[in-house]
Each structure stands twice: as C-alpha cells, then as structure tokens.
Design an enzyme around this catalytic site. Structure first.
Site, PDB file in Angstrom:
ATOM      1  N   GLU A   1       9.513 -88.008 -72.578  1.00  0.00           N
ATOM      2  CA  GLU A   1       8.352 -87.936 -73.584  1.00  0.00           C
ATOM      3  C   GLU A   1       6.798 -87.941 -73.245  1.00  0.00           C
ATOM      4  OE1 GLU A   1       9.620 -91.200 -76.194  1.00  0.00           O
ATOM      5  OE2 GLU A   1      10.804 -90.047 -77.306  1.00  0.00           O
TER       6      GLU A   1
ATOM      7  N   GLU B   1      28.377 -95.476 -62.624  1.00  0.00           N
ATOM      8  CA  GLU B   1      27.557 -96.708 -62.499  1.00  0.00           C
ATOM      9  C   GLU B   1      27.914 -97.711 -61.621  1.00  0.00           C
ATOM     10  OE1 GLU B   1      28.391-100.401 -65.301  1.00  0.00           O
ATOM     11  OE2 GLU B   1      27.780 -98.869 -66.173  1.00  0.00           O
TER      12      GLU B   1
END
Length: 310
Positions: free
Chosen positions: A91, A122
């Site tokens: 963004e 992960e």
C-alpha cells in the site's frame, strides 16, 4: 521442503494460545452476543499498541536512518503476520509514491501462501534466512512479524540479518520472547488470550496491523511524504485519486478548484511541486528545484525559497 524428522509438534508458550476465560461460553450464545464478546476483546488492542509505542518509535527512527542512507526495509512473516506485512508494503507505493524497493515483504511460502495455507513453510528457518541473504544487505533494516515470537521462518530471517550486519526488529505478541530474540528493537504487543484460543488473526493480527500501519506511516511523515496531514506524494491511479489531488491542493492553499487544477497540470501531476508553486508564488521549475534540494520535504523547500536559498 521440511525434512520429515523436523515435522514435529511444538507447544507454543504464548498468551495468544491460552484459553480466554471470558469467552468459554461463546459457542452457546446468540449471534449478537458472540459479536459483542469479540468486540469487547478488541477494545484491548489499542492499549496494547499504545504500550509499545516507545519501542515502535525506535524502529521508525532506524527505518528513517536506513532509508536516508540508501538502504531498504524488509518485513519477514508467515501466515496472518506475513499477509499483513505484504499488505502494508504494497500500500505504500500508491499512497506515498515511494520507490517499490523501499519496503519489501518476504512471506513464508511466497505468493501461493497468501491465499491458502502451505504446509510447513513457516517452520523453515533456512527459507527465511535465504530470503534475506538473497534480497537484503548490511545497509538494510529487517523487521520480523510473528504473533508467537518464535516462528522459525522469521527467526531465520532475523538471524541472517544479524550475520550480514543489518539492523533488525521484531513485532511480537508474546512477552515471553522479549529477551530471547537478538534484535535491535523488540516491539511486544501484549493482547492476551484470543476470543478463540490460538486464532491470532484476531486481536494479535489487529494489533500487528495497527503497529505496521503506524510504523510505516510515521516513516513516511519523517521522510517528507506528507505536508501537514495531507498525502502530497500519492499517485493518481484512478479518478478518485485525481480528484483527491486537487482537493489536497485546495485544502493546503485555500485557493479555488480551477487555480489548483491548473497548477497541478503545469506540474505534470506532481502535487508537491504544484503545492510549493502555489504557496510560494515561484514558477514550476523553481518549485521543483527547491524540492529536490530539500529531499522532497515541502516545508523545507518553502523555507529555502523564503530565505532565497533555492
């Protein structure tokens, strides 16, 4: 691929994994009461972020120093934490017109893991280390994001940052790891047990979103990507944003729409140049030159012009 021998169960000791005594009966309640319980828990998030602001400020100052020195900021995360980091980095480009490599996000499992969970990614500390070794340098700042504070992918990334001499920070939701991870700044967001035990996309995720947004926004302010509280570095990618550019100029100068639109056109759509031109009265060329000397800071450019130091 994680070796089979390393695919073991791990008991994570973190408040986010504990059962919440306030929501033990949540599955027996009407819908509205379920939502009220969740909302009641969410009220604690802002306070948890507020308690961590001194540490977050230290991280902001490091990021500003790194960016001014030509370095970059890297996020490393997995699952919800990684997705929020990817969102924050993505963004910044349209909102503040920053170079696309100022903020880079490394998500365990890559793009495929953004939409659905990918098994064991992960838990791969070597993959986290490899991402930093491949894309970062000692001049950069690596920020690990993990609710538990013990995600191997993130710890691997932070360890690689230390080896190459890069500065580092961790944003975690587990106070128990504050002294166990070797980073320059530890930001602990202690939101306590989730409404649904272990569902860290809830309070822990909301706190991470708030902290990341505050962190990157503060960095943008310090880097001169705003004037007052106005987004003067945005990129006009749609009609709404083109209209916002003119409105920003009107609000910052008190001038009319036609004059602001004309100045924006003369500045080839660059809001900062148009703003400096309108506020100082100089032509577009002098406005742009003053901004260049001020590293894009509007207030500094205006001060230079007022002092004749342009």
């Amino acid at each position: 691929m994680i070796p089979a021998a390393r695919r073991r169960a791990v008991d994570v000791n973190s408040p986010t994994e504990q059962r919440n005594p306030r929501t033990l009966e949540i599955d027996r309640l009407p819908t509205l009461d379920v939502l009220r319980l969740i909302n009641d828990e969410d009220r604690a998030v802002a306070d948890a972020v507020g308690a961590a602001l001194p540490d977050l400020a230290r991280a902001v100052d490091i990021a500003v120093d790194v960016l001014r020195g030509g370095g970059r900021v890297h996020y490393a995360g997995a699952g919800t934490s990684g997705r929020l980091a990817v969102l924050d980095a993505a963004e910044l480009v349209p909102t503040y017109n920053v170079p696309p490599d100022w903020f880079l996000a490394h998500h365990a499992g890559g793009p495929a893991a953004l939409l659905r969970a990918v098994e064991n990614v992960e838990d791969d500390d070597t993959a986290g280390a490899a991402a930093i070794e491949r894309h970062a340098s000692g001049a950069d700042f690596v920020v690990g994001v993990a609710a538990s504070g013990r995600t191997p992918f993130v710890l691997g990334a932070l360890a690689a940052a230390r080896r190459m001499g890069a500065r580092s920070a961790m944003i975690a939701g587990n106070p128990g790891v504050s002294r166990q991870v070797d980073v320059d700044v530890m930001v602990v967001l202690d939101t306590g047990p989730e409404a649904i035990a272990g569902s860290t996309r809830m309070k822990a995720g909301t706190a991470q979103k708030m902290a990341l947004t505050a962190f990157s926004t503060a960095v943008m302010v310090r880097m001169g990507r705003t004037y007052s509280n106005l987004m003067v570095s945005l990129v006009a990618t749609n009609a709404k944003l083109r209209g916002r550019m003119v409105r920003i100029l009107r609000e910052a100068t008190g001038l009319g729409e036609r004059e602001c639109a004309t100045a924006l056109a003369e500045a080839n759509g660059d809001v900062k140049t148009a703003l400096v031109r309108l506020l100082s009265g100089v032509d577009v060329q002098r406005a742009a030159a003053a901004l260049a000397k001020a590293d894009g800071h509007v207030r500094e450019a205006l001060a230079r012009l007022a002092a004749g130091d342009d």
